[in-house]
Design a protein around this motif. Structure first.
Motif, PDB file in Angstrom:
ATOM      1  N   UNK A 120     -28.781  18.803  20.159  1.00 22.10           N
ATOM      2  CA  UNK A 120     -28.983  20.154  21.134  1.00 22.10           C
ATOM      3  C   UNK A 120     -27.747  21.015  20.507  1.00 22.10           C
ATOM      4  N   UNK A 121     -27.793  22.145  21.478  1.00 22.24           N
ATOM      5  CA  UNK A 121     -26.704  23.311  20.916  1.00 22.24           C
ATOM      6  C   UNK A 121     -25.424  22.654  21.020  1.00 22.24           C
ATOM      7  N   UNK A 122     -25.088  21.847  22.114  1.00 27.88           N
ATOM      8  CA  UNK A 122     -23.738  21.333  22.023  1.00 27.88           C
ATOM      9  C   UNK A 122     -23.193  20.671  20.683  1.00 27.88           C
ATOM     10  N   UNK A 123     -24.393  19.590  20.421  1.00 29.61           N
ATOM     11  CA  UNK A 123     -24.074  18.909  19.048  1.00 29.61           C
ATOM     12  C   UNK A 123     -23.815  19.820  17.967  1.00 29.61           C
ATOM     13  N   UNK A 124     -24.492  20.982  17.806  1.00 31.34           N
ATOM     14  CA  UNK A 124     -24.113  21.838  16.910  1.00 31.34           C
ATOM     15  C   UNK A 124     -22.832  22.494  16.671  1.00 31.34           C
ATOM     16  N   UNK A 125     -22.498  22.673  18.267  1.00 24.91           N
ATOM     17  CA  UNK A 125     -21.230  23.473  18.190  1.00 24.91           C
ATOM     18  C   UNK A 125     -19.963  21.995  18.016  1.00 24.91           C
ATOM     19  N   UNK A 126     -20.158  21.118  18.361  1.00 29.88           N
ATOM     20  CA  UNK A 126     -19.366  19.925  18.027  1.00 29.88           C
ATOM     21  C   UNK A 126     -19.182  19.732  16.581  1.00 29.88           C
ATOM     22  N   UNK A 127     -20.365  19.755  16.041  1.00 34.90           N
ATOM     23  CA  UNK A 127     -20.356  19.314  14.612  1.00 34.90           C
ATOM     24  C   UNK A 127     -19.631  20.335  13.710  1.00 34.90           C
ATOM     25  N   UNK A 128     -19.707  21.721  14.077  1.00 34.82           N
ATOM     26  CA  UNK A 128     -19.021  22.491  13.307  1.00 34.82           C
ATOM     27  C   UNK A 128     -17.485  22.559  13.628  1.00 34.82           C
ATOM     28  N   UNK A 129     -17.175  22.154  15.008  1.00 34.26           N
ATOM     29  CA  UNK A 129     -15.735  22.249  15.257  1.00 34.26           C
ATOM     30  C   UNK A 129     -15.232  21.007  14.673  1.00 34.26           C
ATOM     31  N   UNK A 130     -15.889  19.810  14.634  1.00 36.56           N
ATOM     32  CA  UNK A 130     -15.034  18.668  14.001  1.00 36.56           C
ATOM     33  C   UNK A 130     -14.830  18.941  12.600  1.00 36.56           C
ATOM     34  N   UNK A 131     -15.889  19.608  11.885  1.00 40.40           N
ATOM     35  CA  UNK A 131     -15.852  20.010  10.439  1.00 40.40           C
ATOM     36  C   UNK A 131     -14.366  20.927  10.151  1.00 40.40           C
ATOM     37  N   UNK A 132     -14.456  21.960  10.843  1.00 36.59           N
ATOM     38  CA  UNK A 132     -13.252  23.031  11.014  1.00 36.59           C
ATOM     39  C   UNK A 132     -11.991  22.388  11.204  1.00 36.59           C
ATOM     40  N   UNK A 133     -11.813  21.425  12.019  1.00 36.49           N
ATOM     41  CA  UNK A 133     -10.596  20.868  12.261  1.00 36.49           C
ATOM     42  C   UNK A 133     -10.196  20.015  11.095  1.00 36.49           C
ATOM     43  N   UNK A 152      -4.585  22.345  12.234  1.00 38.00           N
ATOM     44  CA  UNK A 152      -4.884  21.576  13.326  1.00 38.00           C
ATOM     45  C   UNK A 152      -4.292  20.175  13.527  1.00 38.00           C
ATOM     46  N   UNK A 153      -3.715  19.812  12.173  1.00 43.34           N
ATOM     47  CA  UNK A 153      -2.885  18.488  12.169  1.00 43.34           C
ATOM     48  C   UNK A 153      -1.498  18.711  11.216  1.00 43.34           C
ATOM     49  N   UNK A 154      -0.950  19.812  11.506  1.00 43.79           N
ATOM     50  CA  UNK A 154       0.161  20.465  10.509  1.00 43.79           C
ATOM     51  C   UNK A 154       1.267  19.174  10.521  1.00 43.79           C
ATOM     52  N   UNK A 211     -14.118  18.625   0.856  1.00 44.91           N
ATOM     53  CA  UNK A 211     -15.397  18.495   0.859  1.00 44.91           C
ATOM     54  C   UNK A 211     -15.762  17.739  -0.391  1.00 44.91           C
ATOM     55  N   UNK A 212     -14.996  17.531  -1.446  1.00 41.91           N
ATOM     56  CA  UNK A 212     -15.315  16.522  -2.345  1.00 41.91           C
ATOM     57  C   UNK A 212     -15.269  14.928  -2.048  1.00 41.91           C
ATOM     58  N   UNK A 213     -14.351  14.769  -0.920  1.00 42.71           N
ATOM     59  CA  UNK A 213     -13.979  13.397  -0.491  1.00 42.71           C
ATOM     60  C   UNK A 213     -15.156  13.202   0.435  1.00 42.71           C
ATOM     61  N   UNK A 214     -15.532  14.234   1.141  1.00 42.02           N
ATOM     62  CA  UNK A 214     -16.641  13.887   2.138  1.00 42.02           C
ATOM     63  C   UNK A 214     -17.774  13.674   1.429  1.00 42.02           C
ATOM     64  N   UNK A 215     -18.245  14.158   0.121  1.00 43.40           N
ATOM     65  CA  UNK A 215     -19.462  13.696  -0.560  1.00 43.40           C
ATOM     66  C   UNK A 215     -19.290  12.547  -1.190  1.00 43.40           C
TER      67      UNK A 215
END
Length: 271
Positions: free
Chosen positions: A83-96, A103-105, A125-129
């Motif tokens: 749903x829309x919340x899932x989309x928002x959470x997915x991009x928020x997790x990725x950005x952090x 965010x983890x300085x 991104x390379x590590x994620x792939x």
């Protein structure tokens, strides 16, 4: 902080449009596949508004693009996919995750400049792939990207793992080599059109690589060239009309003369 009320209103409208009983027949009939072309169209309309610096239009076009996301979210919710919340959470997790310097300085991330941050982003991104089975540096590049944009992304991915020239000389040599190969095929007594097309493709790919090494995206550079050519050609048409001719009547020499006149005028006004 942006109010959630306008967003909730939009989500509610979308749900109503897809309502099985009271919804809009067109909206109810759509699927992920049928909406996809509209998403591409809306994206280009956003880019056009930016190019024209029409910010009132940009606001409206961004709304149209946001509606596409909301549309996908509603269909995903109906099918139990997301749903829309899932989309928002997915991009928020990725950005952090990809901005540890924010965010983890810690002492290893604070104070990094833009170049270091971009390098860390690409490494992330390379590590994620790499975490995926049968990993390739070219995984998850969308097949539907415009060809120039896709070529740039392929080359950038390869460069991230060290498969790239580190000086400009070999890049330029490759362009000249591909030009020679195109002309070799074009000059054959019997032209093999399939082979010629392949060599033209290689030339375009090499040109994208040159553009990338010079710090430009070929897609954007060609878009700018299209705009410049269109502007100049329209002026050529006007000059030809002012001379009492049509483009069909004018000779190539007359059109070339008008073209050079336009270029001189642009140079003089640019000073």
């Amino acid at each position: 902080m942006t109010s959630t009320v306008p967003l909730q209103r939009l989500l509610s409208i979308m749900k109503t449009l897809r309502d099985p009983l009271a919804g809009c027949p067109w909206d109810k009939a759509q699927s992920f596949e049928t909406i996809a072309p509209y998403t591409l169209e809306e994206t280009y309309e956003v880019l056009d508004a930016i190019q024209r610096q029409d910010f009132a239009d940009l606001r409206d076009e961004l709304g149209d693009l946001l509606f596409q996301v909301v549309f996908y979210a509603q269909m995903g919710s109906e099918q139990g996919l997301f749903n829309f919340d899932d989309i928002c959470n997915a991009i928020s997790d990725k950005l952090e995750r990809r901005h540890p310097h924010i965010f983890d300085a810690d002492e290893n991330t604070v104070g990094k400049d833009q170049a270091q941050v971009l390098l860390d982003w690409e490494k992330g991104k390379t590590r994620e792939r790499a975490d995926k089975a049968l990993y390739s540096a070219l995984d998850d590049i969308p097949a539907t990207l415009p060809a120039l944009m896709k070529a740039h992304k392929i080359q950038k991915r390869c460069a991230n793992v060290g498969f790239d020239w580190d000086t400009l000389g070999p890049v330029l040599d490759k362009v000249y080599e591909e030009i020679d190969e195109v002309m070799f095929e074009a000059k054959q007594a019997v032209v093999d059109q399939e082979k010629l097309g392949e060599e033209i493709g290689d030339l375009l790919f090499a040109t994208v690589n040159l553009s990338r090494h010079l710090g430009h995206k070929a897609e954007s550079a060609l878009q700018a060239a299209n705009i410049k050519f269109e502007r100049r050609f329209r002026q050529v048409e006007q000059i030809i009309r002012d001379r009492g001719l049509t483009m069909d009547d004018a000779s190539l020499d007359q059109m070339e003369d008008a073209w050079q006149q336009v270029k001189l005028l642009e140079k003089s006004t640019a000073k």
